[in-house]
Structure formats: C-alpha cells, structure tokens
Design a protein around this motif. Structure first.
Motif, short mmCIF file in Angstrom:
data_model
loop_
_atom_site.label_atom_id
_atom_site.label_comp_id
_atom_site.label_asym_id
_atom_site.label_seq_id
_atom_site.Cartn_x
_atom_site.Cartn_y
_atom_site.Cartn_z
N SER A 1 -8.21 9.00 2.99
CA SER A 1 -9.66 9.17 3.18
C SER A 1 -9.92 10.57 3.68
CB SER A 1 -10.22 8.13 4.16
OG SER A 1 -9.64 8.28 5.44
N VAL A 2 -11.12 11.07 3.40
CA VAL A 2 -11.52 12.41 3.84
C VAL A 2 -12.57 12.27 4.94
CG1 VAL A 2 -12.54 14.61 3.15
CG2 VAL A 2 -11.02 13.38 1.57
N PRO B 1 -9.83 17.90 -0.64
CA PRO B 1 -9.30 17.07 -1.72
C PRO B 1 -10.11 15.79 -1.88
CG PRO B 1 -7.98 16.76 0.24
CD PRO B 1 -8.99 17.82 0.58
N GLU B 2 -9.81 15.04 -2.94
CA GLU B 2 -10.44 13.76 -3.18
C GLU B 2 -9.54 12.63 -2.65
OE1 GLU B 2 -13.40 13.20 -4.53
OE2 GLU B 2 -13.83 15.32 -4.99
N GLN B 3 -10.16 11.52 -2.30
CA GLN B 3 -9.39 10.35 -1.92
C GLN B 3 -8.44 9.96 -3.06
OE1 GLN B 3 -11.78 6.97 -0.88
NE2 GLN B 3 -10.04 5.66 -0.43
N GLY B 4 -7.18 9.70 -2.71
CA GLY B 4 -6.19 9.32 -3.71
C GLY B 4 -5.38 10.49 -4.25
N VAL C 1 -3.99 10.59 5.89
CA VAL C 1 -3.03 10.66 4.79
C VAL C 1 -1.93 9.62 4.99
CG1 VAL C 1 -3.46 13.11 4.45
CG2 VAL C 1 -1.58 12.40 5.94
N THR C 2 -1.22 9.36 3.90
CA THR C 2 -0.04 8.49 3.93
C THR C 2 1.07 9.20 3.16
OG1 THR C 2 -0.53 7.34 1.85
CG2 THR C 2 -1.53 6.45 3.87
N GLY C 3 2.23 8.56 3.11
CA GLY C 3 3.27 9.01 2.19
C GLY C 3 2.87 8.68 0.77
N THR C 4 3.68 9.07 -0.19
CA THR C 4 3.36 8.85 -1.60
C THR C 4 4.11 7.66 -2.18
OG1 THR C 4 5.10 10.41 -2.28
CG2 THR C 4 2.87 11.29 -1.96
N GLU C 5 5.08 7.13 -1.45
CA GLU C 5 5.83 5.98 -1.93
C GLU C 5 5.15 4.70 -1.48
OE1 GLU C 5 8.40 6.18 -3.95
OE2 GLU C 5 8.37 8.37 -3.92
N GLY D 1 0.85 -1.18 0.00
CA GLY D 1 0.00 0.00 0.00
C GLY D 1 0.89 1.23 0.00
N PHE D 2 0.51 2.22 0.77
CA PHE D 2 1.30 3.44 0.87
C PHE D 2 1.73 3.70 2.31
CE2 PHE D 2 -0.94 3.88 -3.10
CZ PHE D 2 -0.01 4.48 -3.93
N GLY D 3 1.86 2.64 3.09
CA GLY D 3 2.30 2.78 4.46
C GLY D 3 1.14 3.06 5.41
N SER D 4 1.48 3.27 6.65
CA SER D 4 0.46 3.49 7.68
C SER D 4 -0.25 4.82 7.49
CB SER D 4 1.11 3.45 9.08
OG SER D 4 1.73 2.22 9.30
#
Length: 346
Positions: free
Chosen positions: A186-187, A82-85, A202-206, A63-66
């Motif tokens: 998620s919002v 913002p939108e999810q993702g 939020v998560t990181g992008t990596e 995934g994108f981490g915790s």
C-alpha cells in the motif's frame, strides 16, 4: 461412570490439544477387581504396529508475508510514487524526490551516515560497494569497508547512469536499503508531501502463509520446521516456518497476545496465480515409528490408576499411553503384541 463417558472425556482432552498428560476420572466400581465395564456386544480391533504422528491443523492466509513500513530519510518533495502491487528490484527507483530517483539497494545494514572519500571504515560502505558491484560498477575491486577514490569513481559512474548529479558521494537518504526485492502492499505517502518519513508499506516478493496462534500453542512455533499446506485453489504443498513474531495484544480492545508465524511455500508453483487464499497448515508435533497402537476407544482408565485395554477374551492388560494421532494411541504393556484383538467402543 460408564466406559462411554470415560472415552468421551479422553477424546475431548485430545481435541483440546493438551499434548501432554491426559487426566481422567477413575472408574468407580463396587467390585473389588479392576475389570472395567464393557459394552455388549463388544466391538474389537487389532493391535497394530505402525508409525504415528501427532498433528494439529490451523487456518492461515496466503499472501506475501507480513507488511512493514518503508521510511525515507531523503530531503525534498515527493514527485513520484509506485503503484500498489508493484515489484521493485535492486537498482530500480522506489520513489522520486525532486524529480530524481531514489533507488533500491539490497542489504541488512541501513545507511546511517553520509558516505564520502576519506571517511572512516564501516559496514555501510561495504553495503554500497556490494550493490555497485552487483549493478556493474566495480572500479574498487572486492567490496570492503573502505571508501576510497575508486569507490567514489564507481559511484560517479552509477550516478551518471541514473541521471543523478555526479558527486562521488552518497547521502544516507539517497537510496533505500532492504533485504531484497520488495512488493508494494500500500502507498501511504502523497505527491507534493515532504520526502522524509513513511511512504508505503511493503512485503517480500515470495508468497508466504501467515498463521496466528494462541499462546497455548507455542509448541507449534519452531523456526525452520516443515509444515504441510492445503491451499484453497492451489496444490498440496509443504512450507517452512521462516518467521516467528509475537504480538502483545490490547486488553482494552479485548485482544490477546498472539504468535504470528510466517511460512514460506517450498514450491511456488503450488500457489501459482494466487495472490491470496485460505490455507490449512498441518503441524507435526511429534512422531513415533514402529510402535504398537490401538483405537482411542480401546483405552480406558482403571480404578487403581493408569490405563488399560481389555482383550477379546476378557483379560485386562495395563498399558502406558504415548502419543495420540488420527484416532489412534500409542500403547506399551506387558504381553501386548501385534495382531492381538482388544475391546473398543469404535
């Protein structure tokens, strides 16, 4: 107890991941000698010199981490989310309050006070100056902890570029500070609601792999260690343990404490096109190079204590067992040499 039962006990102990001393029941024998029971006809295998690695595999999730909650200290009303993702980078709006953007700044230090000319020095000032410089507003020279006239001038230019009131001041809630770019998982906020408080997760992008471990497998949780990854739908890759977190669990809900690992994927192309996927993470607990090894089925417990192997001519050679890996065990013993054949059940 016959040889098969002894070997079954040994294999069970290894599979259970004890990783330490393996305790076996000694062979009971009416004979005075220590010669163990053997199957007939006997199978034999060579003593080999090889490299061994004690490894354990655990299932994880790509995934994108915790996820973490993102909170706002901004006053006013939420007018844009913002939108999810969505991926948000430095200087871009995280959300809007009272129809004005609240941009993202990078840093480890959150703003803990309002910033204005004449205030005391502090690390929060440096965070603001570093971001202004990165965004092309650097009237103040090298970023430092002093809020000067030149810092205020740079702020005014940045405020003008973002459609904000040009005050040369910055409130603690006027920007959102995060370690780097963020991805909206998620919002949770609502349009029209007060702008303060949690607005999203939020998560990181990596892309990263999340693995949950039982407390008994704590020895696998070593920050900075390399892990082999098999990604469903992706390519074989390596990863690096970048985060080790512990959960307390809830006895009332029947959940136990866990160790949650975050593993970065060293080559992002290995997971290209995948947002989520099952992953098998292979941890290397110990390595030994250039050691003598035999199949686990060749190792047996002696009734006088310790372990031994039986050569193809019937001699019993006492041995010390080392690490277990992929059906083999490291052995050391007087007279044991590469190429010698020993009796095995396998």
């Amino acid at each position: 107890m016959n040889r098969k039962i002894v070997i079954a006990a040994l294999v069970a102990a290894v599979v259970l991941g004890t990783g330490g001393v393996v305790v076996l029941t000694r062979i009971a024998s009416d004979r005075a000698g220590a010669a163990p029971l053997r199957n007939a006809p006997a199978k034999t295998a060579q003593v080999t010199r090889t490299d061994l690695a004690d490894q354990q595999s655990v299932t994880g999730q790509l995934g994108f981490g915790s996820e973490r909650a993102l909170a706002s200290r901004k006053g006013g009303t939420v007018t844009g989310l913002p939108e999810q993702g969505d991926v948000i980078e430095q200087g871009k709006p995280v959300f809007h309050a009272d129809a004005k953007p609240v941009p993202l700044f990078y840093g480890r230090m959150p703003l803990y006070r309002d910033l204005d000319q004449g205030m005391s020095n502090g690390p929060d000032v440096k965070v603001v100056e570093e971001n202004l410089a990165a965004l092309g507003f650097q009237d103040f020279g090298t970023p430092d902890e002093k809020f000067t006239y030149y810092t205020a001038t740079a702020l005014k230019k940045w405020q003008k570029a973002n459609g904000l009131e040009q005050t040369g001041k910055l409130g603690a809630g006027d920007v959102v500070v995060q370690p780097g770019a963020i991805r909206v998982a998620s919002v949770t906020g609502q349009l029209g609601a007060p702008a303060g408080g949690d607005l999203m997760k939020v998560t990181g992008t990596e892309r990263a792999v999340t693995v949950e471990l039982e407390q008994s497998k704590q020895r696998l949780a070593k920050q900075g260690e390399k892990v082999e990854l098999s990604i469903t739908g992706g390519k074989p890759a390596t990863g690096t343990i970048t985060g080790v977190n512990r959960t307390t669990g809830d006895p009332n809900q029947g959940s136990k404490p866990k160790i949650v690992l975050t593993i970065s994927v060293d080559d992002p192309k290995a997971a290209e096109g995948l947002d989520t996927a099952n992953v098998t993470a292979l941890f290397t607990v110990a390595k030994k190079q250039n050691v003598l090894a035999v199949p686990i089925g060749a190792l047996l417990a002696l009734n006088e204590g310790g372990y031994g192997v039986v050569t193809d001519d019937g001699r019993t050679v006492p041995v010390t067992a080392g690490i277990f890996a992929k059906g083999q065990v490291e052995v050391q013993g007087e007279g044991l040499r590469e190429g010698m054949r020993v009796v095995t059940t396998e």
